[in-house]
Design a protein around this motif. Structure first.
Motif, mmCIF file in Angstrom:
data_model
loop_
_atom_site.group_PDB
_atom_site.id
_atom_site.type_symbol
_atom_site.label_atom_id
_atom_site.label_comp_id
_atom_site.label_asym_id
_atom_site.label_seq_id
_atom_site.Cartn_x
_atom_site.Cartn_y
_atom_site.Cartn_z
ATOM 1 N N ASN A 103 -3.376 -6.653 11.308
ATOM 2 C CA ASN A 103 -3.325 -7.343 10.028
ATOM 3 C C ASN A 103 -3.839 -8.770 10.226
ATOM 4 O OD1 ASN A 103 -1.160 -8.034 11.646
ATOM 5 N ND2 ASN A 103 0.299 -8.230 9.966
ATOM 6 N N VAL B 42 -4.631 -12.650 7.925
ATOM 7 C CA VAL B 42 -4.240 -13.381 6.713
ATOM 8 C C VAL B 42 -5.256 -14.467 6.403
ATOM 9 C CG1 VAL B 42 -2.525 -14.937 5.683
ATOM 10 C CG2 VAL B 42 -1.773 -12.938 7.006
ATOM 11 N N LEU C 178 -5.538 -5.290 6.218
ATOM 12 C CA LEU C 178 -5.569 -4.539 7.480
ATOM 13 C C LEU C 178 -7.022 -4.299 7.846
ATOM 14 C CD1 LEU C 178 -2.805 -1.885 6.683
ATOM 15 C CD2 LEU C 178 -2.557 -4.150 7.704
ATOM 16 N N GLU D 209 -5.383 5.706 6.532
ATOM 17 C CA GLU D 209 -5.120 6.379 7.822
ATOM 18 C C GLU D 209 -6.263 7.319 8.195
ATOM 19 O OE1 GLU D 209 -0.457 6.936 8.809
ATOM 20 O OE2 GLU D 209 -1.136 8.038 7.061
ATOM 21 N N GLU E 32 -3.176 -10.964 2.820
ATOM 22 C CA GLU E 32 -3.035 -10.177 4.046
ATOM 23 C C GLU E 32 -3.849 -8.900 3.859
ATOM 24 O OE1 GLU E 32 0.728 -8.257 4.734
ATOM 25 O OE2 GLU E 32 0.333 -7.960 6.865
ATOM 26 N N TYR F 169 -2.364 4.485 1.437
ATOM 27 C CA TYR F 169 -2.266 4.328 2.878
ATOM 28 C C TYR F 169 -2.769 5.572 3.607
ATOM 29 C CZ TYR F 169 -0.768 2.383 7.261
ATOM 30 O OH TYR F 169 -0.772 1.861 8.530
ATOM 31 N N TRP G 210 -6.801 -2.900 16.013
ATOM 32 C CA TRP G 210 -6.387 -2.603 14.644
ATOM 33 C C TRP G 210 -5.248 -3.553 14.334
ATOM 34 C CZ3 TRP G 210 -9.045 0.707 11.549
ATOM 35 C CH2 TRP G 210 -9.920 1.595 12.162
ATOM 36 N N ILE H 162 0.865 -1.182 0.000
ATOM 37 C CA ILE H 162 0.000 0.000 0.000
ATOM 38 C C ILE H 162 0.899 1.229 0.000
ATOM 39 C CG2 ILE H 162 -1.957 1.152 1.074
ATOM 40 C CD1 ILE H 162 -2.638 -1.415 2.506
#
Lengths: 514, 514
Positions: free
Chosen positions: A154, A156, A172, A50, A170, A46, A152, A41
């Motif tokens: 990651n 998979v 987020l 954010e 993967e 990103y 928050w 990203i």
């Protein structure tokens, strides 16, 4: 009236999938990493994530939910306990089996056979089972309830076919996990989270959604109820943009999440979980993008206003830059949409006209160009990304504005753009939901027509379950269709189920989907 | 003068390691997860980390560094390319070998032999190699430089002995990665990051540090230079709290990170990397904690002021709560230390006196208690966590303040607490660095003395390398000592190296360390 030469090679109507990939690349949002199913990203992509994180996190905290962090690795035993859950996830997880590499004697590396784990660990695909362990430790009494946590992180899930932002191995996300004394309390939390997602999608991302309950076959593995927000992309397909699950006491039984009630009796907790992910970024692209690239709603734009000085390697460059910096500072001092305005003075090398198109493709809400003559006249050339083209001459729709008037009105303009993007998406969505379809033949005809964007249909059904539902799902699958959700607070049903012929009890949305 | 009954069972001077664990537990910051080497970070611990993240991220963005996100999985081939790097990391990594589980026929799960990866993947222990691949794609010309990226991520290093926050198998961090045209530019960035860490540690975390260069044996695997900030814990040990590496062209050669210079020639980039982690939370505990628990510096306290209403299940409770809410709102409307003040009105059940000690253990900078009589008199009972005890009577040092005076002075009080914690830590640190030690015998004597906290010694040395350095490291290791760093801008050396007897060229810090 001249033809418009758009800033992308691919038009949405020609090849929506290729257009999507081109926007991601042209707006420099993300790219394939070379690692199977994982993406990189990049700053603009990103930066949008954010912004989503910040706004969603504010909403999460405002609801009294506390952020924590739980391990990325989950022991197999945790999965073995919840049968439906493992059935749903075991097929697509990354499994860690060794904790060391050694040289293979041929210049390469291999997992060290001496360092094999006694019990393999799974890289979390979601964290109900590991957070369940923590809840079981943390909760003793009714006084400890509700327990409201979020992380928050990651996660998979091994995906065979991936598409950037929409489906990657993967990704987020945030995952909220809560425990409650009663079914009623847990359902209330399930709906609070759903409503939070609706509000964030519509008010922050300007992405209209329909909140409703997923049918049984689309439930999260191990959930009693799954609710979702569904957004309509510009190709008419549905994107499940967030889910909120009432897990009953299923995970509580598996992990032993119990509390002592006021009478001293032992009770199992009712739990919920809810999540949104980087998939939302894909939703923003397919909701707001146009044939010139992305258009980012001001609330989630990393830069809301980009100022481009027109420099010519001449002595007056310094004065132009100083004028731009004054404008930047005057704007950055203000608030827009409830936060300090985010303004970039882009001093990177390159001609303003070239950089303009970079920012058009990235979708900065307002682009401002300033040359020496503008400066002398106290003016600015202002381009609104949502009104990019002048329909009369097919040229960029610059407004040569008075500097102070622009500065004074910029916050309102950003608010207008936020509203305009939402209104445009909502109109399109509403125009593409077809009601009054009363048979599977009509459904088939609707989606078989040589109509590129058939949108969604809302049909009445008897809410079948088990094998009857399986047959419905099969029938729809043959048309590449899926059941999306039963809209919350939707109109009552009055007719016959188009699938079973039984009396209908509610209305369900049918669509192609991501 | 009465004896003080502290809020913890263990005193620092009795058992520092046990005290550390007790603070983490008593302040409800984190706990063991049951997953090997991984911890669960609970709301108070995670809230402190979120504050550190926010302040560090602001500093990172202010320097023009852009956040990205890179894959968690790294192919083995990436590690094989950089020999020193793999040597340093290959021994402690989590290796993914399968992408699916199947039932083992005995009610359990095993990795599916049919789903073995052709090439195993490593869970990132750090991301130089994967980000190097991206840099090689992104950089073509000198115009693309410098490339300044950062990511906030989890990383995994398989650790045999773990300690919460200080050394865990999975931890959270930021890792900055930059590429530059010249050695000079890359070194400048290495020092910018180091200085950013010093400023954040000292100004935000109130944790004094010494910035300097690590000796050769302590370099990051694959780095040409490694710089660190070192903090002194209350037991006199050193904590490496952040590192900044100049990687030369080593990773650029391994990944092919090249650019065309202005003359059209091809050059390898000079790269840097720099990181701080959740380890900082451990540093805060061991810098600011006391025998009553944690003391959180106001800049990083999730709640700077906690208001505790004294409720008695009586009719006046409502009025007390309303009075507290007015105070909360008046405080939250103000700024302290450059940000909106963070104030919690704690309405959870329980008596104020009991909750007071919870907040003392958590280390909220200011605790305010309000009972019916305080309300009637327009007063508040204010407790500063950094001045907890009244030395005259051994009781909590309440100041019965006038409400409006407290509200008006709260921002200044928070500023004072921030300063006081820093000054206290700096004085202790400065008092515990011993200079003028001129032989290994003196070093041995210094650390052999029955002195619990011998702190650090600064000695002159000839900066040996290779085998000579190895011998020095061995000698020190026998005394459980390590070389920390050569302080940046430290005094020049004038004598003889205490290790080699050769003329000294600089001064190096020697200490026990975490």
């Amino acid at each position: 009236m001249s033809a418009i030469r758009h800033a992308l090679n691919t038009k949405r109507e020609d090849d929506f999938a290729a257009w999507y990939q081109e926007v991601i690349s042209a707006a420099d949002m993300a790219e394939e990493s070379g690692v199977r199913g994982c993406m990189v990203i990049k700053p603009w992509g990103y930066g949008i994530w954010e912004r989503i994180q910040r706004l969603m996190d504010d909403r999460i905290k405002a609801a009294g939910v506390q952020n924590c962090y739980f391990p990325i690795f989950i022991p197999l035993a945790n999965f073995e306990r919840e049968a439906e859950h493992v059935e749903g996830f075991a097929k697509e997880m990354a499994v860690v089996t060794h904790h060391r590499l050694i040289a293979d004697g041929k210049g390469g590396l291999i997992p060290d056979p001496e360092a094999k784990l006694e019990e393999p660990l799974v890289v979390r695909p979601t964290s109900e089972t590991i957070i369940g362990d923590a809840m079981a430790r943390w909760i003793q009494s009714w006084r400890d309830l509700p327990l409201l946590t979020n992380q928050w992180a990651n996660v998979v899930r091994w995906e065979m076919r991936t598409r950037m932002f929409l489906r990657t191995s993967e990704f987020l996300w945030q995952e909220g996990h809560t425990a409650h004394a009663t079914r009623e309390d847990a359902l209330e939390e399930t709906h609070r989270a759903l409503e939070m997602y609706r509000a964030c999608a519509e008010d922050d991302l300007a992405m209209p959604v329909i909140a409703g309950e997923k049918p049984e076959n689309e439930r999260f593995p191990g959930a009693d109820e799954t609710w979702s927000i569904e957004a309509m992309m510009q190709d008419g397909k549905a994107l499940q943009a967030g889910t909120s699950h009432y897990l009953g006491t299923n995970f509580a039984h598996a992990a032993g999440i119990k509390y002592q009630d006021k009478e001293g009796g032992e009770q199992f907790c009712h739990t919920t979980s809810w999540g949104v992910s980087t998939r939302l970024v894909g939703g923003i692209i397919m909701t707001h993008g146009d044939d010139d690239g992305l258009r980012v709603p001001p609330k989630i734009a990393p830069h809301q206003i980009v100022i481009l000085p027109m420099l010519r390697d001449k002595p007056e460059d310094g004065a132009v830059l100083a004028y731009c910096e004054e404008v930047r500072a005057a704007l950055a001092d203000q608030s827009a949409l409830g936060e300090p305005m985010r303004v970039l003075l882009d001093k990177t090398p390159g001609k303003a006209a070239g950089k303009r198109w970079d920012w058009v493709r990235k979708g900065a809400p307002i682009i401002v160009e300033v040359g020496p003559r503008d400066m002398e006249n106290g003016k600015l050339a202002v381009l609104r990304r949502d009104r990019l083209w002048n329909p009369d001459n097919g040229k960029p729709n610059f407004d040569f504005a008075d500097r102070d008037a622009f500065i004074g009105g910029a916050a309102d303009m950003l608010g207008e753009i936020q509203q305009a993007l939402f209104a445009e998406a909502r109109e399109r969505r509403d125009a593409n939901i077809t009601r009054g379809v009363t048979s599977m033949d009509e459904v088939a005809a609707h989606f078989a027509e040589d109509k590129r964007y058939p949108g969604w249909v809302e049909v009445e059904w008897s809410k079948p379950s088990g094998e009857t539902l399986d047959k419905v799902v099969e029938q729809l699958k043959a048309l590449k269709l899926t059941l999306r959700n039963v809209p919350r607070g939707g109109e009552a049903a009055s007719g016959t189920c188009i699938f079973t012929g039984e009396p209908a009890v509610e209305r369900v949305l049918v669509a192609r989907a991501y």
